[in-house]
Design an enzyme around this catalytic site. Structure first.
Site, short mmCIF file in Angstrom:
data_model
loop_
_atom_site.label_atom_id
_atom_site.label_comp_id
_atom_site.label_asym_id
_atom_site.label_seq_id
_atom_site.Cartn_x
_atom_site.Cartn_y
_atom_site.Cartn_z
N TYR A 75 67.25 -50.34 15.11
CA TYR A 75 68.39 -49.43 15.34
C TYR A 75 69.36 -50.04 16.36
O TYR A 75 70.58 -49.99 16.17
CB TYR A 75 67.91 -48.05 15.80
CG TYR A 75 69.00 -47.01 15.68
CD1 TYR A 75 69.06 -46.15 14.58
CD2 TYR A 75 69.99 -46.89 16.66
CE1 TYR A 75 70.08 -45.21 14.45
CE2 TYR A 75 71.00 -45.95 16.55
CZ TYR A 75 71.04 -45.11 15.44
OH TYR A 75 72.06 -44.19 15.32
N LYS A 92 74.90 -48.88 10.20
CA LYS A 92 74.90 -50.34 10.26
C LYS A 92 76.15 -51.00 9.68
O LYS A 92 76.34 -52.21 9.86
CB LYS A 92 73.66 -50.88 9.51
CG LYS A 92 72.36 -50.57 10.22
CD LYS A 92 72.29 -51.31 11.53
CE LYS A 92 71.11 -50.94 12.36
NZ LYS A 92 71.30 -51.18 13.78
C1 PHB Z 1 78.79 -41.06 12.86
O1 PHB Z 1 79.75 -40.94 12.07
O2 PHB Z 1 78.88 -40.70 14.04
C2 PHB Z 1 77.50 -41.62 12.38
C3 PHB Z 1 77.33 -41.95 11.03
C4 PHB Z 1 76.12 -42.46 10.61
C5 PHB Z 1 75.08 -42.65 11.52
C6 PHB Z 1 75.27 -42.35 12.85
C7 PHB Z 1 76.48 -41.84 13.29
O3 PHB Z 1 73.90 -43.14 11.11
#
Ligand code: PHB
Ligand code: APR
Length: 389
Positions: free
Chosen positions: A384, A296
């Site tokens: 999300y 986020k």
């Molecule tokens: C990412 O670095 O791809 C990443 C990091 C945190 C998340 C989702 C993806 O919650």
């Protein structure tokens, strides 16, 4: 020198705000402490909400995201090495886009730089002054020379460790904080991602996340002790731990390889209230931090940018002098909902040092409830993909 808005900090928040104001004829200058190269060397999360993509479109940056971003209709959650899917598309008819934040910042840089002099890199000792008057100004130093810019408003887009929040008297703001008792160790590796969509895994030895940047670039994370150092984790140890925590089918097809980047990050939730003091406004990480569970950080920063940009348009273009007074309360309303969601994801998926078997059972029950309840899945999906702003 005089301008309408001085933006302190040339990270994603400062650059996007600058570009949106510029496109609406509002003069602004961005003062960034570091070089462009330094700013673009930071690796951050890579999941964009639709609202974020819309705002980038408004700033004229939608093309590359459309061509190179990956549309994800859902995510997988895993518990006890078995996964289930949350299908955003069917639950809330929205999706997210996987596109690296570093690329977003690089694109923002290239449009902001086209307008010569709007961004000043390597600006030292940046200091907002007279913020309680209607003639605020900012002083800074460049190549050993002292400079001053007067303006109508000063915007703090200078991240968690920036100067702007720090100059507000302590008795004029309230801060709220939770520091989580663990960290995330992340690696980038030039391997094919283990799954088409992200996997968030709860495991009794700790959380793991399988993410990606593109078809040959994987991003993985595992929860580690808060006291661990990167040097304690060679690649073999990382892959071994990741395999143990991912769902069984994913572990079996995981392709490992050398890491090309490895870093540890602490996890924290933090909010400052209000997000305005006199003619100084705080935006993004300068005002709040979320743990990365749920991706986020950037999205929340951009929803602040949206509210502030609308307020400044109201002030400068529509003669609505009141518009800027509403920025803090509007932004905070959404900030707290996002703080709640990332706190909930973090609590549900991580192993806490003092976690008892009871606590583990509660987490497993929560995830089993999610697996079997469309209503619970809808709530996760709605948050999300991003609440409206
Ligand atoms: C990412 O670095 O791809 C990443 C990091 C945190 C998340 C989702 C993806 O919650
Ligand atoms: N003077 C000028 N610039 C400063 C100062 C200062 N005193 N202090 C910090 N900065 C700059 C930093 O060098 C950095 O480039 O402000 C910028 C802040 O950028 P971020 O920390 O990325 O914060 P923000 O733009 O709000 O980004 C929000 O993007 O980078 C991620 O983790 C962040 O996900 C979050 C989102």
């Amino acid at each position: 020198m005089r301008t309408q808005v001085v933006i302190i900090g040339g990270g994603p928040s400062g650059l996007l705000l600058s570009q949106l104001l510029y496109l609406n004829g509002i003069e602004n200058v961005v003062l960034e402490k570091h070089t462009k190269k330094y700013v673009l060397s930071r690796i951050r999360a890579g999941v964009l909400e639709q609202g974020t993509v819309n705002l980038l479109n408004k700033a004229g940056l939608g093309k590359r995201i459309k061509n190179e971003g990956f549309n994800h209709d859902g995510i997988f959650l895993s518990v006890k090495n078995h996964s289930f899917r949350i299908d955003f598309k069917s639950l809330v008819n929205k999706t997210v886009t996987v596109f690296g934040q570093t690329e977003v910042t690089a694109d923002l840089y290239s449009v902001v730089e086209k307008d010569k002099g709007r961004i000043i890199n390597s600006a030292k000792n940046v200091m907002p002054c007279d913020i309680l008057t209607n003639k605020p100004y900012v002083t800074y130093e460049i190549n050993g020379l002292d400079k001053k810019i007067t303006c109508d408003f000063i915007i703090g887009c200078d991240g968690f460790h920036g100067i702007t929040r720090q100059i507000i008297p302590k008795n004029k703001i309230k801060t709220f904080e939770r520091i989580y008792p663990f960290g995330w160790l992340g690696i980038l590796s030039e391997t094919c991602p283990v799954n088409d969509e992200l996997i968030y895994a709860n495991h009794k030895t700790g959380f793991a996340l399988a993410s990606m940047r593109n078809k040959n670039l994987s991003r993985y994370y595992i929860q580690t002790s808060i006291n661990d150092k990167v040097e304690m984790w060679d690649d073999d140890r990382f892959w071994f731990e990741l395999k143990k925590r991912l769902p069984k089918d994913a572990s079996e097809r995981l392709v490992t390889g050398p890491s090309i980047e490895k870093s540890l990050a602490p996890l924290r939730s933090f909010v400052v209230e209000p997000m305005k003091f006199g003619n100084l406004f705080l935006v993004g990480d300068a005002a709040h931090i979320v743990p990365p569970t749920g991706a986020k950080g950037l999205n929340l920063a951009f929803s602040d940018v949206n509210y502030l940009y609308e307020s400044l348009i109201g002030y400068f273009k529509n003669d609505d002098k009141n518009a800027i007074e509403q920025y803090s309360s509007k932004a905070l309303n959404r900030v707290w909902k996002t703080i709640r969601f990332s706190w909930w994801m973090t609590n549900t998926l991580h192993k806490f040092p003092d976690q008892t078997e009871f606590d583990q059972k509660i987490q497993e029950a929560e995830l089993d409830y999610l697996k079997n309840s469309i209503d619970a899945q809808k709530s996760l999906a709605e948050n999300y993909v991003g609440l409206a702003f």
